[in-house]
Design an enzyme around this catalytic site. Structure first.
Site, mmCIF file in Angstrom:
data_model
loop_
_atom_site.group_PDB
_atom_site.id
_atom_site.type_symbol
_atom_site.label_atom_id
_atom_site.label_comp_id
_atom_site.label_asym_id
_atom_site.label_seq_id
_atom_site.Cartn_x
_atom_site.Cartn_y
_atom_site.Cartn_z
ATOM 1 N N HIS A 26 0.758 -1.105 -0.020
ATOM 2 C CA HIS A 26 0.012 0.054 -0.126
ATOM 3 C C HIS A 26 0.950 1.293 0.101
ATOM 4 O O HIS A 26 2.017 1.169 0.299
ATOM 5 C CB HIS A 26 -0.767 0.086 1.159
ATOM 6 C CG HIS A 26 -0.220 0.004 2.614
ATOM 7 N ND1 HIS A 26 -0.305 -1.029 3.380
ATOM 8 C CD2 HIS A 26 0.428 0.966 3.318
ATOM 9 C CE1 HIS A 26 0.624 -0.962 4.537
ATOM 10 N NE2 HIS A 26 1.016 0.279 3.974
HETATM 11 C C1 T46 Z 1 2.429 0.865 7.173
HETATM 12 C C2 T46 Z 1 3.424 -0.212 7.313
HETATM 13 C C3 T46 Z 1 4.734 -0.268 7.342
HETATM 14 C C4 T46 Z 1 -4.978 -0.460 13.075
HETATM 15 O O1 T46 Z 1 -6.299 -0.684 13.370
HETATM 16 N N1 T46 Z 1 -4.273 0.550 13.578
HETATM 17 C C5 T46 Z 1 -2.974 0.874 13.195
HETATM 18 O O2 T46 Z 1 -2.358 1.674 13.813
HETATM 19 C C6 T46 Z 1 -2.256 -0.174 12.141
HETATM 20 C C7 T46 Z 1 -1.037 0.049 11.894
HETATM 21 C C8 T46 Z 1 -3.141 -1.014 11.706
HETATM 22 N N2 T46 Z 1 -4.558 -1.241 12.307
HETATM 23 C C9 T46 Z 1 -5.229 -2.465 11.662
HETATM 24 C C10 T46 Z 1 -5.480 -2.266 10.029
HETATM 25 C C11 T46 Z 1 -5.533 -3.632 9.674
HETATM 26 O O3 T46 Z 1 -6.828 -4.058 9.780
HETATM 27 O O4 T46 Z 1 -4.316 -3.480 11.685
HETATM 28 C C12 T46 Z 1 -4.709 -4.503 10.658
HETATM 29 C C13 T46 Z 1 -3.641 -4.643 9.646
HETATM 30 O O5 T46 Z 1 -2.811 -3.461 9.115
HETATM 31 P P1 T46 Z 1 -2.212 -3.579 7.751
HETATM 32 O O6 T46 Z 1 -2.761 -4.853 6.815
HETATM 33 O O7 T46 Z 1 -2.082 -2.399 7.143
HETATM 34 O O8 T46 Z 1 -0.544 -3.910 8.286
HETATM 35 P P2 T46 Z 1 0.759 -3.715 7.398
HETATM 36 O O9 T46 Z 1 1.459 -4.432 7.949
HETATM 37 O O10 T46 Z 1 0.641 -4.133 5.848
HETATM 38 O O11 T46 Z 1 1.040 -2.254 7.169
HETATM 39 C C14 T46 Z 1 1.501 -1.463 8.390
HETATM 40 C C15 T46 Z 1 0.718 -0.245 8.698
HETATM 41 O O12 T46 Z 1 -0.697 -0.466 8.680
HETATM 42 C C16 T46 Z 1 0.863 0.711 7.472
HETATM 43 O O13 T46 Z 1 0.627 2.054 7.558
HETATM 44 O O14 T46 Z 1 3.103 1.799 6.548
HETATM 45 O O15 T46 Z 1 3.094 -1.263 8.401
#
Ligand code: T46
Length: 146
Positions: A58
């Site tokens: 993303h």
């Molecule tokens: C990024 C990279 C480096 C939340 O509810 N609050 C939060 O602060 C975060 C970070 C995530 N979430 C929820 C959103 C999704 O339902 O946790 C779940 C997994 O998140 P995501 O699939 O976006 O995780 P990554 O590891 O792909 O990305 C994360 C961060 O979300 C993103 O901002 O830049 O780490």
């Protein structure tokens, strides 16, 4: 402190030379006037990720972030729509700044790798661009505005 532009102005690798060692253990400091200018409003950690997993896929519309791998090794691929670069964070002396509109993925090279992220804003799903075509189209519109 040294700074290496990975993608100029958008992605920067910061290396700290400030490590305080004594018989009680180590303190590593990453400090920088521009990064401090981030005024982080959120801190989050990602761990317990199986080796080989690729997360991310993303970009963010507005968010600025600083990524530090405090244990093990994580490879971050960054893409501004034209340039694609890869950076391995394998030391807690390194921090990767990622600005807005950078497509990024994070690959866990170790089961025990532990990612710490400072973010400029609180969590907002509306700030995410999770579709690569939408990301490229947004970049094209950005270029058209010049
Ligand atoms: C990024 C990279 C480096 C939340 O509810 N609050 C939060 O602060 C975060 C970070 C995530 N979430 C929820 C959103 C999704 O339902 O946790 C779940 C997994 O998140 P995501 O699939 O976006 O995780 P990554 O590891 O792909 O990305 C994360 C961060 O979300 C993103 O901002 O830049 O780490």
């Amino acid at each position: 402190m040294t700074r290496t532009d990975i993608i100029p102005r958008l992605v920067t690798l910061i290396s700290s030379s400030k490590v305080i060692l004594n018989e009680l253990g180590n303190i590593t400091v990453i400090e920088d006037e521009i990064i401090l200018g981030l005024s982080p409003r959120r801190l989050y950690f990602i761990n317990n990720v199986p080796k080989g997993t690729i997360r991310g896929h993303h970009a963010h519309k507005e968010l600025h972030q600083l990524l530090v791998c405090i244990n093990g090794s994580i490879t971050i691929d960054v893409d501004d729509g034209i340039n694609m670069k890869s950076v391995t964070l394998d030391s807690n002396k390194k921090a990767l700044y990622i600005g807005p509109n950078i497509w990024h993925t994070m690959k866990w090279n170790d089961d025990l790798a532990y990612l710490v992220v400072l973010a400029s804003e609180v969590y907002d799903e509306k700030d995410y661009i999770r579709n690569y075509e939408d990301f490229l189209n947004g970049k094209k519109n950005e270029d058209d505005s010049f």
